[in-house]
Design a protein around this motif. Structure first.
Motif, PDB file in Angstrom:
ATOM      1  N   VAL A  60       0.864  -1.197   0.000  1.00 30.57           N
ATOM      2  CA  VAL A  60       0.000   0.000   0.000  1.00 30.57           C
ATOM      3  C   VAL A  60       0.894   1.239   0.000  1.00 30.57           C
ATOM      4  CG1 VAL A  60      -1.698   1.279   1.373  1.00 30.57           C
ATOM      5  CG2 VAL A  60      -1.859  -1.221   1.184  1.00 30.57           C
ATOM      6  N   MET A  61       0.486   2.286  -0.697  1.00 33.55           N
ATOM      7  CA  MET A  61       1.295   3.513  -0.765  1.00 33.55           C
ATOM      8  C   MET A  61       1.124   4.309   0.533  1.00 33.55           C
ATOM      9  SD  MET A  61       1.057   4.665  -4.754  1.00 33.55           S
ATOM     10  CE  MET A  61       2.787   5.200  -4.865  1.00 33.55           C
ATOM     11  N   THR A 114      -4.112  11.948  -8.597  1.00 37.74           N
ATOM     12  CA  THR A 114      -3.221  11.163  -7.722  1.00 37.74           C
ATOM     13  C   THR A 114      -3.191   9.710  -8.199  1.00 37.74           C
ATOM     14  OG1 THR A 114      -5.035  10.609  -6.234  1.00 37.74           O
ATOM     15  CG2 THR A 114      -3.776  12.618  -5.739  1.00 37.74           C
ATOM     16  N   PRO A 115      -2.577   9.442  -9.360  1.00 37.50           N
ATOM     17  CA  PRO A 115      -2.501   8.063  -9.824  1.00 37.50           C
ATOM     18  C   PRO A 115      -1.574   7.248  -8.937  1.00 37.50           C
ATOM     19  CG  PRO A 115      -1.150   9.481 -11.209  1.00 37.50           C
ATOM     20  CD  PRO A 115      -1.875  10.381 -10.270  1.00 37.50           C
ATOM     21  N   ALA A 116      -2.109   6.169  -8.395  1.00 40.84           N
ATOM     22  CA  ALA A 116      -1.323   5.319  -7.497  1.00 40.84           C
ATOM     23  C   ALA A 116      -0.785   4.118  -8.267  1.00 40.84           C
ATOM     24  CB  ALA A 116      -2.211   4.848  -6.341  1.00 40.84           C
ATOM     25  N   ARG A 117       0.015   3.340  -7.546  1.00 39.92           N
ATOM     26  CA  ARG A 117       0.484   2.035  -8.036  1.00 39.92           C
ATOM     27  C   ARG A 117       0.258   1.057  -6.895  1.00 39.92           C
ATOM     28  NH1 ARG A 117       2.071   0.803 -13.480  1.00 39.92           N
ATOM     29  NH2 ARG A 117       1.143   2.677 -14.429  1.00 39.92           N
ATOM     30  N   TYR A 118       0.894  -0.106  -6.955  1.00 41.94           N
ATOM     31  CA  TYR A 118       0.741  -1.146  -5.914  1.00 41.94           C
ATOM     32  C   TYR A 118      -0.749  -1.470  -5.761  1.00 41.94           C
ATOM     33  CZ  TYR A 118       5.473   0.468  -5.088  1.00 41.94           C
ATOM     34  OH  TYR A 118       6.787   0.835  -5.272  1.00 41.94           O
ATOM     35  N   GLU A 119      -1.270  -1.515  -4.543  1.00 37.41           N
ATOM     36  CA  GLU A 119      -2.699  -1.813  -4.336  1.00 37.41           C
ATOM     37  C   GLU A 119      -3.497  -0.547  -4.045  1.00 37.41           C
ATOM     38  OE1 GLU A 119      -2.223  -5.432  -5.364  1.00 37.41           O
ATOM     39  OE2 GLU A 119      -4.133  -5.102  -4.363  1.00 37.41           O
ATOM     40  N   GLY A 120      -2.847   0.600  -4.253  1.00 36.30           N
ATOM     41  CA  GLY A 120      -3.559   1.854  -3.974  1.00 36.30           C
ATOM     42  C   GLY A 120      -2.911   2.631  -2.843  1.00 36.30           C
ATOM     43  N   ILE A 121      -3.595   3.712  -2.449  1.00 38.68           N
ATOM     44  CA  ILE A 121      -3.064   4.664  -1.465  1.00 38.68           C
ATOM     45  C   ILE A 121      -3.775   4.451  -0.120  1.00 38.68           C
ATOM     46  CG2 ILE A 121      -2.771   7.131  -0.924  1.00 38.68           C
ATOM     47  CD1 ILE A 121      -3.096   7.737  -3.909  1.00 38.68           C
ATOM     48  N   ASP A 122      -3.058   4.599   0.957  1.00 37.34           N
ATOM     49  CA  ASP A 122      -3.624   4.585   2.318  1.00 37.34           C
ATOM     50  C   ASP A 122      -4.837   5.524   2.353  1.00 37.34           C
ATOM     51  OD1 ASP A 122      -2.199   4.402   5.541  1.00 37.34           O
ATOM     52  OD2 ASP A 122      -4.049   5.511   5.082  1.00 37.34           O
ATOM     53  N   ARG A 123      -5.975   5.002   2.780  1.00 35.95           N
ATOM     54  CA  ARG A 123      -7.259   5.709   2.738  1.00 35.95           C
ATOM     55  C   ARG A 123      -7.202   7.073   3.435  1.00 35.95           C
ATOM     56  NH1 ARG A 123     -11.405   6.976   0.128  1.00 35.95           N
ATOM     57  NH2 ARG A 123     -10.848   5.064  -0.944  1.00 35.95           N
ATOM     58  N   ARG A 124      -6.295   7.196   4.414  1.00 37.58           N
ATOM     59  CA  ARG A 124      -6.253   8.436   5.202  1.00 37.58           C
ATOM     60  C   ARG A 124      -5.833   9.628   4.343  1.00 37.58           C
ATOM     61  NH1 ARG A 124      -2.544   6.154   9.930  1.00 37.58           N
ATOM     62  NH2 ARG A 124      -1.719   5.039   8.099  1.00 37.58           N
ATOM     63  N   VAL A 125      -5.157   9.388   3.215  1.00 39.18           N
ATOM     64  CA  VAL A 125      -4.761  10.507   2.340  1.00 39.18           C
ATOM     65  C   VAL A 125      -6.011  11.135   1.729  1.00 39.18           C
ATOM     66  CG1 VAL A 125      -3.501  11.139   0.247  1.00 39.18           C
ATOM     67  CG2 VAL A 125      -2.493   9.513   1.887  1.00 39.18           C
ATOM     68  N   MET A 126      -6.910  10.299   1.176  1.00 43.83           N
ATOM     69  CA  MET A 126      -8.148  10.841   0.591  1.00 43.83           C
ATOM     70  C   MET A 126      -9.002  11.479   1.679  1.00 43.83           C
ATOM     71  SD  MET A 126      -6.785   8.455  -1.391  1.00 43.83           S
ATOM     72  CE  MET A 126      -7.381   6.791  -1.056  1.00 43.83           C
ATOM     73  N   ASP A 127      -9.044  10.844   2.867  1.00 42.61           N
ATOM     74  CA  ASP A 127      -9.848  11.422   3.947  1.00 42.61           C
ATOM     75  C   ASP A 127      -9.320  12.802   4.330  1.00 42.61           C
ATOM     76  OD1 ASP A 127     -11.279   9.079   3.894  1.00 42.61           O
ATOM     77  OD2 ASP A 127     -10.377   8.217   5.708  1.00 42.61           O
ATOM     78  N   GLU A 128      -8.011  12.929   4.375  1.00 38.76           N
ATOM     79  CA  GLU A 128      -7.386  14.205   4.761  1.00 38.76           C
ATOM     80  C   GLU A 128      -7.733  15.305   3.763  1.00 38.76           C
ATOM     81  OE1 GLU A 128      -5.818  15.603   7.073  1.00 38.76           O
ATOM     82  OE2 GLU A 128      -4.601  17.202   6.179  1.00 38.76           O
ATOM     83  N   TYR A 129      -7.612  15.033   2.473  1.00 35.23           N
ATOM     84  CA  TYR A 129      -7.816  16.098   1.483  1.00 35.23           C
ATOM     85  C   TYR A 129      -9.302  16.339   1.189  1.00 35.23           C
ATOM     86  CZ  TYR A 129      -2.896  16.520   1.323  1.00 35.23           C
ATOM     87  OH  TYR A 129      -1.603  16.752   1.710  1.00 35.23           O
ATOM     88  N   ALA A 130     -10.125  15.350   1.547  1.00 33.86           N
ATOM     89  CA  ALA A 130     -11.583  15.552   1.382  1.00 33.86           C
ATOM     90  C   ALA A 130     -12.094  16.627   2.331  1.00 33.86           C
ATOM     91  CB  ALA A 130     -12.316  14.240   1.617  1.00 33.86           C
ATOM     92  N   ALA A 146      -2.506  -1.681 -13.759  1.00 33.23           N
ATOM     93  CA  ALA A 146      -1.450  -1.843 -12.750  1.00 33.23           C
ATOM     94  C   ALA A 146      -1.247  -0.540 -11.975  1.00 33.23           C
ATOM     95  CB  ALA A 146      -0.141  -2.248 -13.414  1.00 33.23           C
ATOM     96  N   GLY A 147      -1.882   0.531 -12.460  1.00 32.67           N
ATOM     97  CA  GLY A 147      -1.740   1.822 -11.786  1.00 32.67           C
ATOM     98  C   GLY A 147      -2.654   2.842 -12.434  1.00 32.67           C
ATOM     99  N   GLY A 148      -2.640   4.055 -11.903  1.00 35.44           N
ATOM    100  CA  GLY A 148      -3.602   5.053 -12.337  1.00 35.44           C
ATOM    101  C   GLY A 148      -3.167   5.984 -13.449  1.00 35.44           C
ATOM    102  N   GLU A 149      -1.903   5.886 -13.895  1.00 34.12           N
ATOM    103  CA  GLU A 149      -1.402   6.889 -14.852  1.00 34.12           C
ATOM    104  C   GLU A 149      -2.160   6.852 -16.196  1.00 34.12           C
ATOM    105  OE1 GLU A 149       0.524   5.094 -12.879  1.00 34.12           O
ATOM    106  OE2 GLU A 149       1.631   6.611 -11.749  1.00 34.12           O
ATOM    107  N   ALA A 150      -2.472   5.643 -16.679  1.00 36.67           N
ATOM    108  CA  ALA A 150      -3.209   5.564 -17.961  1.00 36.67           C
ATOM    109  C   ALA A 150      -4.568   6.246 -17.817  1.00 36.67           C
ATOM    110  CB  ALA A 150      -3.381   4.108 -18.371  1.00 36.67           C
ATOM    111  N   ALA A 151      -5.167   6.091 -16.634  1.00 31.61           N
ATOM    112  CA  ALA A 151      -6.471   6.719 -16.376  1.00 31.61           C
ATOM    113  C   ALA A 151      -6.340   8.242 -16.391  1.00 31.61           C
ATOM    114  CB  ALA A 151      -7.023   6.245 -15.030  1.00 31.61           C
ATOM    115  N   VAL A 152      -5.203   8.756 -15.909  1.00 31.14           N
ATOM    116  CA  VAL A 152      -4.993  10.221 -15.936  1.00 31.14           C
ATOM    117  C   VAL A 152      -4.958  10.703 -17.386  1.00 31.14           C
ATOM    118  CG1 VAL A 152      -3.399  12.100 -15.380  1.00 31.14           C
ATOM    119  CG2 VAL A 152      -3.783  10.260 -13.716  1.00 31.14           C
TER     120      VAL A 152
END
Ligand SMILES: Nc1cc(-c2ccc3ccn(Cc4ccc(CN5CCCC5)cc4)c3c2)n[nH]1
Length: 256
Positions: A60-61, A114-130, A146-152
């Motif tokens: 997890v990131m 915020t394109p992530a890799r691995y299994e995604g980002i620790d949920r607290r990051v989204m909670d913090e910026y929300a 495998a990650g979010g960059e293509a989606a960006v």
């Protein structure tokens, strides 16, 4: 519009320098800043991931690098006069990215991806910026990347082409699939251009007739044919928008 992208693969975003998005940047319609997440790590290996609490596969990131990178991107943007940031988090478990959402995002002055890799980002990051901005968790389709960059790249292109002045007069998003208007929710039909005959294949007569009413009807019929073939689920949706008598005729021909 300002776009910030935080990623461990900045080179993945090179395509934002070419074609439609590249031209929009050159014209000053888009201000794109790509940030390398690893610049916000301080250990020898530039670690951005760790094992998941509760166990499970993959990594997890970590929160800290994201927090520092995002705070820096925000400070940079505000410093440059940007306002009204929105965070866009690509994820397989997000809200489906649709033309409607592309329109909504195209009306915002500042997108932070915020394109992530691995299994995604620790949920607290989204909670913090929300607590500071709208956070859109977005899926570009029912498959796992495998990650979010293509989606960006996908979201950026769909949004950028909607910005005023980005698509030249020669191109238009007026008749896009899923665009509002009389072709709303229908897939577009076939298109043709010169030469009039190619390897023995010619052009539907009606398109050479110069009769705009017949051409529009033919195009709508072909849109119904293609939609019934590839996206029957959309036929119901455009039924809500109202069919006229001719629509019902082509639909009954299609066995609808
Ligand atoms: N529309 C669309 C978007 C993506 C996408 C976007 C960002 C990331 C960042 C990492 N991955 C890989 C990834 C993520 C989650 C799982 C599912 N795991 C199950 C248990 C915990 C998580 C697997 C693999 C992304 C994938 N894929 N498809």
């Amino acid at each position: 519009m300002r776009l910030d992208v935080v990623t461990i693969f900045p080179e993945y975003l090179e395509p934002l320098n070419v074609s439609l998005v590249g031209k929009a940047r050159a014209r000053g319609q888009l201000d794109v800043h790509v940030h390398d997440l690893r610049e916000w790590t301080y250990d020898r290996h530039n670690t951005v991931d760790d094992t998941p609490y509760g166990g499970g596969p993959g990594m997890v990131m970590k929160t800290e690098p994201w927090g520092e990178a995002l705070d820096s991107a925000l400070a940079d943007g505000y410093e440059a006069g940007a306002h009204g940031p929105v965070m866009v988090v690509p994820t397989p478990s997000g809200r489906p990215f649709t033309q409607e959402l592309a329109v909504e995002l195209s009306e915002r002055p500042w997108l932070i991806f915020t394109p992530a890799r691995y299994e995604g980002i620790d949920r607290r990051v989204m909670d913090e910026y929300a607590t500071r901005m709208p956070v859109y968790e977005v899926s570009i389709g029912d498959y796992v990347l495998a990650g979010g960059e293509a989606a960006v790249l996908v979201v950026t292109e769909a949004v950028a082409r909607l910005l005023p002045g980005v698509l030249g007069n020669a191109e238009s998003h007026r008749d896009d699939s899923f665009a509002p208007g009389e072709m709303a929710n229908l897939l577009e039909g076939p298109v043709y251009t010169k030469p009039p005959v190619w390897r023995g294949r010619d052009i539907p007569e009606v398109l050479l007739s110069g009769h705009h009413g017949k051409i529009a009807r033919w195009r709508r019929d072909e849109a119904f044919r293609r939609t019934a073939q590839n996206r029957p689920d959309l036929i119901e949706r455009c039924e809500a928008a109202g069919f006229d008598k001719k629509d019902r005729e082509i639909l009954s021909v299609l066995g609808w």
